[in-house]
Design a protein around this motif. Structure first.
Motif, PDB file in Angstrom:
ATOM      1  N   TYR A 229     -13.065  -0.998   6.984  1.00 11.69           N
ATOM      2  CA  TYR A 229     -12.911  -0.051   5.885  1.00 11.69           C
ATOM      3  C   TYR A 229     -11.571  -0.248   5.175  1.00 11.69           C
ATOM      4  N   HIS A 233     -11.153  -1.071   1.319  1.00 11.06           N
ATOM      5  CA  HIS A 233     -10.296  -0.234   0.471  1.00 11.06           C
ATOM      6  C   HIS A 233      -9.337  -1.096  -0.335  1.00 11.06           C
ATOM      7  N   PHE A 238     -14.107   0.310  -1.449  1.00  9.53           N
ATOM      8  CA  PHE A 238     -14.255   1.641  -0.843  1.00  9.53           C
ATOM      9  C   PHE A 238     -14.217   2.738  -1.898  1.00  9.53           C
ATOM     10  N   THR A 244     -20.345   7.595   3.157  1.00 11.42           N
ATOM     11  CA  THR A 244     -20.157   6.853   4.400  1.00 11.42           C
ATOM     12  C   THR A 244     -21.058   7.491   5.448  1.00 11.42           C
ATOM     13  N   HIS A 266      -6.611   4.513   5.537  1.00 13.33           N
ATOM     14  CA  HIS A 266      -7.028   3.733   6.700  1.00 13.33           C
ATOM     15  C   HIS A 266      -5.856   3.039   7.378  1.00 13.33           C
TER      16      HIS A 266
END
Length: 783
Positions: A229, A233, A238, A244, A266
């Motif tokens: 992820y 991103h 993302f 999700t 993240h």
């Protein structure tokens, strides 16, 4: 030999879990007639208790200065008088367990046993248990009393003053529909950046709805998924997704991402994991310290007290204890002081998604339906017992029901019913919630309990357990016959759960006749729903993403399953899509089988065309077992780090399939989906179905020292990751995403162009139609 086994780290870790679970789960509660009370300060039972000087009073403590323990009459709680049966049962068993632990004379144990089984911290366990007993005592001013008082304070728990109803219908709730509109605004801008298109040229109608999902797999899925992820991103992908979805460890990922710990970042989540995963979740000293010290004790125990005090029929089992341990490790920051109570409720995650700034998380769990009552004869129902033949028939009719949790709603598509997420944990009858005696409702079920449910893979069936050890059994010559015998009885093993799942109040009570005919009768009789890890059914959360109204165009799936190829989770979704009539699903996707042919694929799809969810689930389960036996074991191309072409047997780091709406026809010649050539973007413009972009978690020669198939620390059952191991796993996930990053971008662009072209064609037809109508109404002035 025994010494070597007992000294193994894995065995000592399991001993830690067992010792820590004893005071939490109770000790022989259903076999004892009395409970043991021990008070080092007074040496007597609490005022008002009738003392029973029975044989249990002869249990001796290791400290001679402590008084002899006494027993009290059964039915009274050590924690004080209470009208909640669930709390009484737990508190009684807790006191029994605590006294039993306190009575152990460590000095009388042999040195070898003490050294190999009981580490030094075990000798301090009685003190921890005593402290925890005092905190859970319902006396005025105690922690448990404070928690229970706040459970009736609407200024602290606003939802307790709100009434809820069961929503019955097929559509999405209004809150999610509003979210979709607001998220579209954010995604439109993000898509322009991702594809390098001027913002003014993008029509919101052309923006594809993209979902990103992560598999189950415990901490491996959590850490690897975070790395995947993070890369998505950084690539700008993302920000383009609307949903999700997660199973097991990927649910933990979502819960942490939408918390104060990660702050929807993240990279911050990676750093948090590096600080918190270096200690086993069941290592007693830190776990018990968090449960007995402020402010973490109240943070972790609030939901547990509310559940047992507010629900007389509730129980506290292994999954609940597991959830507490997970929360103590995952939801507590380094320093253990900055806990945020807002992280304890899924409904609070609305603050991060209501304005559309972040994708909507979907959490999953399943219920294993074994409808014994529905197959009983009239005589068996009257006698209250079932014959072995009836029990066997019930096992054959079992299936899994999927439940989803979002910041808005707790829902089951099969039932076409659900409740607001903030009402999860309270009782319902006839579609309306039932208040407590004080007229208020229970607070929302807390995240620690949900973490346990989401990741309760140990509630697997005996069949799942045997799969874990089957490679070892097959390697022992004398056990070949045993292996064959067990495999023959797999249909029985797949229906038995050695460990009970967690339970929550059932919102379907009293709704007979208002839910679909396929709804099992047990749903109208059981006071609670038993829920477990959705990986028992499918380790990828595909099903919720196919729900009508979400209208997903692209699914990006990160699969960190331990059994990626053998279980073939993508392929399992074929039967579901066929039975539900999902338009555009790419039939035939997944890891190819050695003997797979187009004719065989069509035959399997026909078998998956079932008349009921029960029948479909049974056929899908059979197909999955066949796939597991026939899966191709060749891994040479992947091990060499090479991309595979659509004609090769194995999949590479990134594979794309796309379906067509024609595949939903009943014609036996309906075409199966085709794996697309990574460089042939034109193939994406022709089909009009759902695109699936698949990233399996595979070894990559660009990242040395980590292999999902051979690295011991990457086992689903490992609960300790060092910072160095986390860095390696994240690096592998990032390297694998890099392999398919541009292919993914091309796929998104192609689907966008496809939607844009379809809109332009439609608008042109509408314009011609409007012109024709005007001409018919006004006549031809040039005639």
């Amino acid at each position: 030999m025994i010494t070597r086994i007992l000294s193994a780290p894995r065995w000592r870790s399991r001993c830690s879990l067992i010792l820590l679970s004893v005071p939490l789960l109770g000790y022989d509660i259903y076999q004892r007639q009395t409970i043991i009370y021990s008070d080092s300060s007074k040496g007597t039972a609490p005022p008002g208790w009738k003392v029973d000087k029975g044989k249990d009073a002869e249990v001796k403590l290791s400290d001679a200065s402590k008084p002899e323990p006494e027993t009290v009459e059964s039915g009274r709680s050590w924690f004080g008088d209470d009208n909640s049966p669930a709390w009484t049962i737990f508190s009684s068993s807790f006191a029994s367990a605590g006294a039993s632990i306190s009575s152990i004379e460590w000095s009388n144990m042999g040195d070898n046993i003490t050294d190999y089984i009981m580490p030094d911290w075990a000798k301090a366990l009685p003190g921890f248990v005593k402290k925890l007993q005092l905190e859970l005592e319902m006396a005025p001013g105690s922690l448990a009393d404070e928690i229970w008082q706040e459970a009736s304070d609407p200024y602290i728990n606003a939802e307790i003053a709100r009434s809820a109803r069961v929503r019955i219908g097929k559509g999405l709730c209004k809150e999610e529909q509003n979210f979709q509109d607001r998220r579209k605004e954010h995604v439109t801008l993000a898509l322009a950046r991702y594809l390098g298109i001027p913002e003014g040229e993008i029509d919101p109608e052309d923006v594809p709805t993209i979902a990103m999902c992560g598999s189950g797999g415990g901490l491996r899925a959590l850490v690897a998924g975070t790395g995947s992820y993070l890369s998505a991103h950084e690539a700008g992908l993302f920000d383009c997704i609307t949903y999700t979805a997660g199973v097991s460890g990927s649910c933990w990922l979502q819960a942490l991402f939408h918390s104060s710990l990660a702050g929807q970042n993240h990279q911050r989540l990676v750093e948090h994991l590096k600080r918190r995963l270096g200690v086993h979740i069941a290592f007693p000293p830190p776990a018990l310290n968090l449960l007995t010290s402020a402010p973490t004790n109240k943070f972790l125990l609030s939901g547990f007290v509310e559940k047992l005090k507010g629900d007389p029929d509730a129980d506290f089992g292994v999954v609940d204890a597991y959830g507490l341990l997970l929360a103590a490790r995952l939801l507590v920051p380094r320093g253990e002081l900055g806990v945020d109570a807002r992280d304890l409720k899924l409904s609070n995650q609305r603050a991060f998604v209501d304005d559309g700034a972040n994708p909507l998380p979907i959490y999953t769990a399943v219920r294993h339906e074994i409808p014994l009552d529905e197959v009983k004869t009239i005589k068996e129902k009257m006698e209250g017992a079932a014959t072995p033949e009836t029990t066997e028939l019930a096992k054959q009719e079992s299936w899994f029901q999927w439940f989803e949790f979002t910041p808005y709603e707790f829902w089951c598509e099969e039932l076409d019913a659900g409740i607001p997420i903030w009402s999860l944990g309270r009782k319902f009858q006839n579609g309306i919630d039932v208040p407590r005696e004080n007229g208020l409702m229970l607070p929302e079920l807390r995240v620690p309990q949900l973490l346990g449910i989401f990741g309760s893979a140990f509630c697997a069936t005996l069949s799942h357990y045997y799969k874990e050890i089957r490679p070892i059994v097959q390697g022992i010559a004398m056990f070949t016959g045993v292996d064959n015998l067990i495999e023959e009885r797999n249909d029985d093993l797949i229906k038995v759960h050695p460990i009970d799942p967690a339970s929550i109040p059932n919102f379907c009570l009293g709704l007979e006749g208002r839910l679909p005919p396929s709804c099992p009768q047990n749903m109208f009789k059981s006071s609670h729903l038993q829920l477990m890890d959705a990986g028992m059914s499918n380790n990828l959360p595909i099903y919720p993403l196919l729900r009508p109204g979400r209208d997903i165009d692209i699914i990006v799936a990160f699969d960190a399953s331990a059994d990626i190829k053998t279980e073939n989770w993508l392929s399992v979704a074929d039967g579901y899509a066929k039975q539900r009539g999902v338009k555009g699903w790419p039939i035939g996707l997944g890891w190819p089988k050695e003997e797979a042919t187009r004719a065989q694929t069509r035959q399997e799809l026909e078998l998956a065309q079932a008349s009921s969810p029960q029948e479909a689930a049974g056929r899908v389960a059979e197909a999955r077992e066949q796939q597991r036996e026939n899966a191709n074991s060749t891994e040479a191309a992947v091990a060499a780090g090479q991309h595979t072409s659509p004609d090769e047997a194995d999949l590479g780091y990134c594979t794309v399939w796309i379906g067509t709406t024609e595949e939903r026809s009943s014609s036996p010649s309906a075409p199966t989906s085709k794996r697309l050539d990574p460089k042939a973007d034109w193939e994406l413009l022709t089909p009009d179905g759902i695109a699936v972009i698949y990233f399996p978690f595979l070894p990559n020669p660009k990242v040395e020292g980590v292999d999902p198939n051979t690295s011991d620390f990457m086992s689903t059952w490992n609960f300790v990751y060092t910072p160095e191991q986390i860095d390696k796993v994240v690096a592998l996930a990032r390297a694998n995403f890099e392999e398919g990053k541009e292919q993914t971008r091309r796929c998104v662009r192609a689907v966008y162009e496809r939607k844009r072209n379809a809109r332009l064609v439609r608008e042109e037809k509408e314009m011609v139609e409007r012109w024709r109508r005007r001409m018919e109404k006004g006549g031809d002035h040039f005639g």
